[in-house]
Design an enzyme around this catalytic site. Structure first.
Site, PDB file in Angstrom:
ATOM      1  N   ASP A 178      -7.566  -5.333  13.353  1.00 20.08           N
ATOM      2  CA  ASP A 178      -8.949  -4.886  13.080  1.00 20.08           C
ATOM      3  C   ASP A 178      -9.914  -6.063  12.947  1.00 20.08           C
ATOM      4  O   ASP A 178     -11.122  -5.907  13.106  1.00 20.08           O
ATOM      5  CB  ASP A 178      -9.012  -4.023  11.811  1.00 20.08           C
ATOM      6  N   GLU A 224     -18.579   4.748  -0.245  1.00 17.93           N
ATOM      7  CA  GLU A 224     -17.820   4.060  -1.294  1.00 17.93           C
ATOM      8  C   GLU A 224     -18.632   3.863  -2.565  1.00 17.93           C
ATOM      9  O   GLU A 224     -18.095   3.969  -3.673  1.00 17.93           O
ATOM     10  CB  GLU A 224     -17.329   2.690  -0.787  1.00 17.93           C
ATOM     11  N   HIS A 269      -5.362  -3.142   2.223  1.00 24.26           N
ATOM     12  CA  HIS A 269      -5.782  -3.899   3.406  1.00 24.26           C
ATOM     13  C   HIS A 269      -6.531  -5.166   3.018  1.00 24.26           C
ATOM     14  O   HIS A 269      -7.562  -5.504   3.592  1.00 24.26           O
ATOM     15  CB  HIS A 269      -6.623  -3.025   4.345  1.00 24.26           C
ATOM     16  N   PHE A 321     -14.340  -2.944   1.376  1.00 25.99           N
ATOM     17  CA  PHE A 321     -15.363  -1.959   1.016  1.00 25.99           C
ATOM     18  C   PHE A 321     -15.389  -1.677  -0.486  1.00 25.99           C
ATOM     19  O   PHE A 321     -16.333  -1.064  -0.987  1.00 25.99           O
ATOM     20  CB  PHE A 321     -15.158  -0.673   1.818  1.00 25.99           C
ATOM     21  N   ARG A 333       0.840  -1.216   0.000  1.00 25.04           N
ATOM     22  CA  ARG A 333       0.000   0.000   0.000  1.00 25.04           C
ATOM     23  C   ARG A 333       0.869   1.257   0.000  1.00 25.04           C
ATOM     24  O   ARG A 333       0.537   2.265  -0.603  1.00 25.04           O
ATOM     25  CB  ARG A 333      -0.950   0.005   1.205  1.00 25.04           C
ATOM     26  N   ARG A 360      -1.503  -4.321   3.923  1.00 24.50           N
ATOM     27  CA  ARG A 360      -1.166  -3.390   4.993  1.00 24.50           C
ATOM     28  C   ARG A 360       0.220  -3.691   5.573  1.00 24.50           C
ATOM     29  O   ARG A 360       0.945  -2.792   5.984  1.00 24.50           O
ATOM     30  CB  ARG A 360      -2.214  -3.507   6.100  1.00 24.50           C
TER      31      ARG A 360
END
Lengths: 314, 278
Positions: free
Chosen positions: A115, A56, A107, A81, A8, A165
């Site tokens: 998370d 989104e 991610h 998402f 990323r 990530r």
């Protein structure tokens, strides 16, 4: 070997770097610019960066609209998402009209870490693969991520890019490295089994090859950075040469690289294929490295499956 | 009556005839919303939009996105009458081999600026087109038509926020407020009204009109064009199925084709209307 860097991070750096060269490049984000690293582009080109807020579905529509005017929009959010929440928008507003939208999905996979399952997308490759005309790029390291971004810019049509990530090793910093959409990279040649890996599992495949060698097993290693269109020619050639395949991905074993390889070989060169990935389960909260061990997404997992694949050979 | 207004009324009636013929020949499709939007299509394609059928991809053209894509029999009829393709093509609607897909397809249909059909999405695409105009300092305008049932989609409100945030005054939203959706009255299924106060609260300029009053539609477009610093929404009060007596205000005619007798009656009524517009 260079310091570890997340793909990323390489994505954000590549956008900022290529923004000067490609004036039509615009970047959209959905309140995650600090995490997706599009913030690096925003800092350099604030007039070409548009935050869409936590919305989104609208963002992907806006990207579609921008692309019809000749812009090259990169729309970024977490893989969950993008491919997850906005599947319909990507399918109908981007895929069906085959618009020139680039989806920067960060991610991806379980290496999201702490998370937890709600944010760990192990389904995105499966979802995106079903959209006709969609290109899916899953770079293994920072070098490949940078190349993937420029290749996506040059490619006319929708591209889904999958970034992670977790900071990972740089394995492609070699002078002869060449990235071409749809072309797998044969990293090592062997005779007994082929490890077909994608994303962060490519490094583990190389480690697994050394472990197998110690056990007297000779393995080919293929880096599949482009999951669609799949380099069928290379995969069939490897299947013919080694007679057994292990696929390895940080993704559900359903619908991802493993499925793509099985579909490719079925009816053409049906050798034993053992799929290595997330075993159709949701993730958990923990540091990424612990999760990789917990789910067996490591060289040991590949070695075990390679031996299983070889044992199934006629 | 002003000659221009009369001509637009006649055009709207022609659009209705083409839409009903398309749905009749397809034996499927959505006549209700196509008929409620027909006057809006006429005003857009025969007055408001800066377009040229000879140059459908002109980068400086105005754009129109039919977010309520199912109303495309009306849009296709408008495009055909405007010269984008032959009116006879309307009979191929929804047939294998015809380019006239059941919902707008920008790849195969000349004059379609955006594919749409999955409700809530086209409006966002129109926002992207308007944003591009702002980035490039172009003076083209972007129009999008949504349904009142469609405004139940959350994405519609995301787009309303977006247009307001980026001050897209080159964007004009039209709501085909016919008050009906598949399951019945919008007010009963999931009430979305009032639009005016909601849109104003989101920072929009709002104009409410009778969506079958040609002068009012043109006037609303003038207001939208003259309004700077914010997007304009035109809440067009319409009658679903307008122009065909038995289809008017009947939710059942949202997505149903007329049979032979119904088709004959619809054509007789629309042809009678055409006579009165001479």
């Amino acid at each position: 070997m260079a310091d570890k860097i997340a793909t990323r991070e390489a994505y954000g750096n590549a956008l900022a770097e290529l923004g000067s060269k490609y004036e039509n490049l615009v970047v959209l984000d959905a309140d995650l610019a600090a995490a997706t690293k599009t913030g690096i582009f925003k800092k350099k080109f604030p007039e070409r960066f548009f935050d869409c807020g936590i919305a989104e579905n609208n963002m992907f529509g806006v990207a579609a609209g921008l692309s019809t005017t000749g812009k090259i929009p990169f729309a970024s959010t977490f893989a969950m998402f993008a491919a997850g929440r906005s599947f319909d928008q990507i399918r109908n507003s981007i895929g069906y009209p085959h618009l020139n939208v680039k989806i920067g999905a960060t991610h991806a996979g379980i290496t999201v870490g702490e998370d937890g399952a709600s944010h760990q997308c192990n389904e995105d490759i499966a979802l995106m693969r079903t959209i006709p005309g969609m290109v899916i790029l899953n770079p293994a390291d920072a070098v490949e991520a940078r190349c993937a971004v420029e290749a996506a810019i040059k490619h006319e049509g929708p591209v889904y890019m999958r970034f992670g990530r977790l900071a990972v090793s740089v394995i492609n910093d070699t002078p002869d490295y060449k990235f071409e959409i749809g072309k797998g990279i044969l990293l090592a040649e062997g005779t007994d089994v082929t490890i077909v890996a994608t994303g962060i599992m490519v490094e583990q495949a190389l480690i697994a090859r050394e472990m197998l060698e110690a056990d007297g097993i000779s393995a080919s290693v293929v880096n599949i950075h482009t999951i669609k269109p799949l380099d069928k020619e290379l995969i069939i050639a490897c299947a013919q040469q080694t007679g057994a395949i292990v696929t390895s991905e940080e993704h559900n074993i359903i619908g991802g690289l493993g499925s793509a390889v099985c579909e490719c070989l079925a009816g053409v060169c049906p050798v034993p294929v053992v799929r290595h990935g997330v075993e159709d389960t949701f993730g958990k909260s923990a540091p990424a490295k612990e999760l990789l061990e917990y789910y067996g997404l490591n060289a040991n997992g590949i070695v075990e499956r390679a031996k299983r694949a070889i044992s199934m050979k006629h | 009556m002003d000659n221009k207004i009369l001509k637009l009324k006649r055009t709207a009636n022609d659009i209705r005839i083409g839409a009903v013929e398309a749905v009749y020949n397809a034996k499927s499709g959505h006549p209700g919303g196509a008929l409620s939007s027909a006057d809006i299509f006429a005003c857009l394609y025969f007055s408001e939009l800066r377009i040229n059928p000879e140059s459908p991809k002109d980068p400086d053209r105005d754009r129109f996105v039919l977010s309520k894509g199912h109303s495309c029999p009306g849009l296709y009829s408008a495009l055909a009458h405007r010269g984008y393709f032959d009116v006879a093509e309307l009979k191929g609607f929804r047939h294998l081999g015809s380019f006239l897909q059941g919902h707008p397809d920008m790849k195969g249909i000349k004059g379609i600026d955006m594919s749409a059909g999955s409700l809530g999405q086209g409006f966002s695409c129109a926002c992207g087109m308007a944003l591009a105009g702002k980035i490039d300092n172009k003076d083209y305008r972007v129009y999008t038509l949504i349904g009142d049932g469609e405004s139940q989609e959350g994405q519609i409100w995301e787009a309303i926020m977006f247009a307001s945030h980026y001050k897209l005054d080159n964007l004009c939203l039209i709501i085909d407020n016919n008050g009906l959706q598949i399951d019945g009255k919008v007010a009963d299924v999931m009430n979305t009204m009032p639009y005016e106060s909601k849109l104003e609260a989101f920072g929009w300029n709002v104009v409410s009109i009778d969506g079958h009053d040609i002068e009012a539609i043109l006037g609303a477009f003038d207001t939208a064009r003259a309004t700077k610093g914010k997007s304009t929404a035109i809440v067009a009060k319409t009658i679903k199925g307008k122009g065909v007596s038995f289809m008017e205000n009947e939710a059942g005619w949202h997505g149903k084709a007329p049979n032979d007798a119904e088709y004959a009656q619809a054509m007789a009524e629309l042809n009678e209307l055409a006579k009165n517009l001479k």
